[in-house]
Design a protein around this motif. Structure first.
Motif, PDB file in Angstrom:
ATOM      1  N   THR A  73       3.453  11.160   1.638  1.00  0.00           N
ATOM      2  CA  THR A  73       3.867  10.159   2.627  1.00  0.00           C
ATOM      3  C   THR A  73       5.345  10.326   2.952  1.00  0.00           C
ATOM      4  OG1 THR A  73       2.227   8.591   1.770  1.00  0.00           O
ATOM      5  CG2 THR A  73       4.001   7.690   3.102  1.00  0.00           C
ATOM      6  N   SER A  94       4.576   8.261  11.863  1.00  0.00           N
ATOM      7  CA  SER A  94       4.578   7.979  10.420  1.00  0.00           C
ATOM      8  C   SER A  94       5.216   6.646  10.071  1.00  0.00           C
ATOM      9  CB  SER A  94       5.316   9.102   9.677  1.00  0.00           C
ATOM     10  OG  SER A  94       6.709   9.077   9.962  1.00  0.00           O
ATOM     11  N   THR A  99       3.201   3.630   2.069  1.00  0.00           N
ATOM     12  CA  THR A  99       3.400   4.466   0.885  1.00  0.00           C
ATOM     13  C   THR A  99       2.574   3.927  -0.274  1.00  0.00           C
ATOM     14  OG1 THR A  99       5.667   4.964   1.566  1.00  0.00           O
ATOM     15  CG2 THR A  99       5.087   5.403  -0.733  1.00  0.00           C
TER      16      THR A  99
END
Length: 300
Positions: A73, A94, A99
């Motif tokens: 991530t 993103s 996460t």
């Protein structure tokens, strides 16, 4: 621009501009390569949040650890953030990527007496004079005695040792240099290797090398060879065939804290940027204390 081509440009940026270590650049390249394998070599502008979620879900089904998912991530965020700055994409897909929380797993630690027996056996083998056995003994003593990483051990040159002060200069993560002490047993093992082992191994090489630890052909020893040495010698003491050089580093840190060492001092020895990373070993020590209490106390 296609994902694969952009990933290579990003890796080149990390290497030439940000000057990250080769291992870090390789990790980014591997993560982005896995992304490309999962979703295909798409145009960068066509990649959206669903593609990234598909990638992480595929890794989850494959059984990848949470720490691996968290790192990937982070890799994706760094990559697409760079692509946005370079105007390769109009929006960063993103940003909305969550996460995964890292699971806290306690490291493998060998008991001090078990490790002492391991090192005594390695010393006995080295006493016979075989240059590889002398090297293996020195490697084990440095890994445990100085608590260094396998990459740091393999990167050592002869000039990095200061025998008079019993210290070694290592190049850690992020190319950060630190000086680490080691004990008398490691000093004796290294001295024996330098006197009776390394000259024999160095004579087998075509070219001279400043490397401290040499392989059978006289070249700098690699992490794979050190891993094999540790597995052969230390795995029985830890009780796991999957043990690696880091088990000696974990053991060194835990035994330092068990012996009363200051947490900040252990942080400096290990080269941790954050004290929080070092604090995992306080959990190991407390677990050992709890186990001893449960076994020994009548009211446990």
């Amino acid at each position: 621009m296609l994902l694969g081509r952009a990933a290579e440009a990003f890796a080149d940026h990390l290497d030439r501009v940000r000057r990250l270590s080769p291992a870090t650049v390789r990790a980014y390249r591997n993560d982005l390569g896995d992304l490309r394998t999962t979703i295909g070599d798409l145009e960068l502008a066509d990649i959206d949040i669903e593609h990234l979620r598909e990638w992480l879900w595929a890794a989850t089904k494959r059984g990848d650890a949470r720490s691996t998912l968290a790192r990937r991530t982070s890799s994706a965020r760094s990559f697409f953030g760079w692509a946005r700055e370079e105007a390769l994409i109009a929006a960063d897909p993103s940003i909305r990527l969550v996460t995964p929380k890292r699971g806290r797993t306690l490291p493998q630690v060998a008991a001090a007496d078990a490790l002492a027996a391991v090192l005594e056996r390695a010393a006995a083998a080295a006493a016979e004079g075989d240059p590889v056995a002398l090297r293996d003994h020195a490697a084990l003593e440095l890994l445990y005695g100085a608590g260094i990483r396998v990459s740091e051990l393999c990167g050592l040159d002869v000039d990095d040792l200061d025998a008079d002060r019993s210290t070694v200069r290592v190049l850690g993560k992020g190319s950060k240099e630190r000086v680490v002490p080691f004990g008398a047993p490691a000093g004796r093992a290294v001295a024996a290797y330098l006197t009776r082992g390394r000259p024999v191994l160095a004579a087998r090489a075509r070219e001279a090398t400043p490397a401290l630890l040499l392989g059978a052909r006289g070249r700098r020893v690699g992490p794979r060879a050190v891993y094999d040495v540790v597995t052969r010698h230390v795995a029985p003491a830890v009780g796991s065939s999957a043990v690696g050089p880091h088990a000696l580093r974990h053991s060194a840190a835990t035994h330092l804290l068990d012996g009363g060492a200051d947490l900040r001092a252990v942080q400096e020895i290990l080269g941790h940027a954050s004290l929080g990373t070092t604090q995992i070993y306080t959990h190991v020590s407390s677990e050992r204390l709890r186990a001893a209490y449960a076994l020994a106390h009548p009211r446990a």
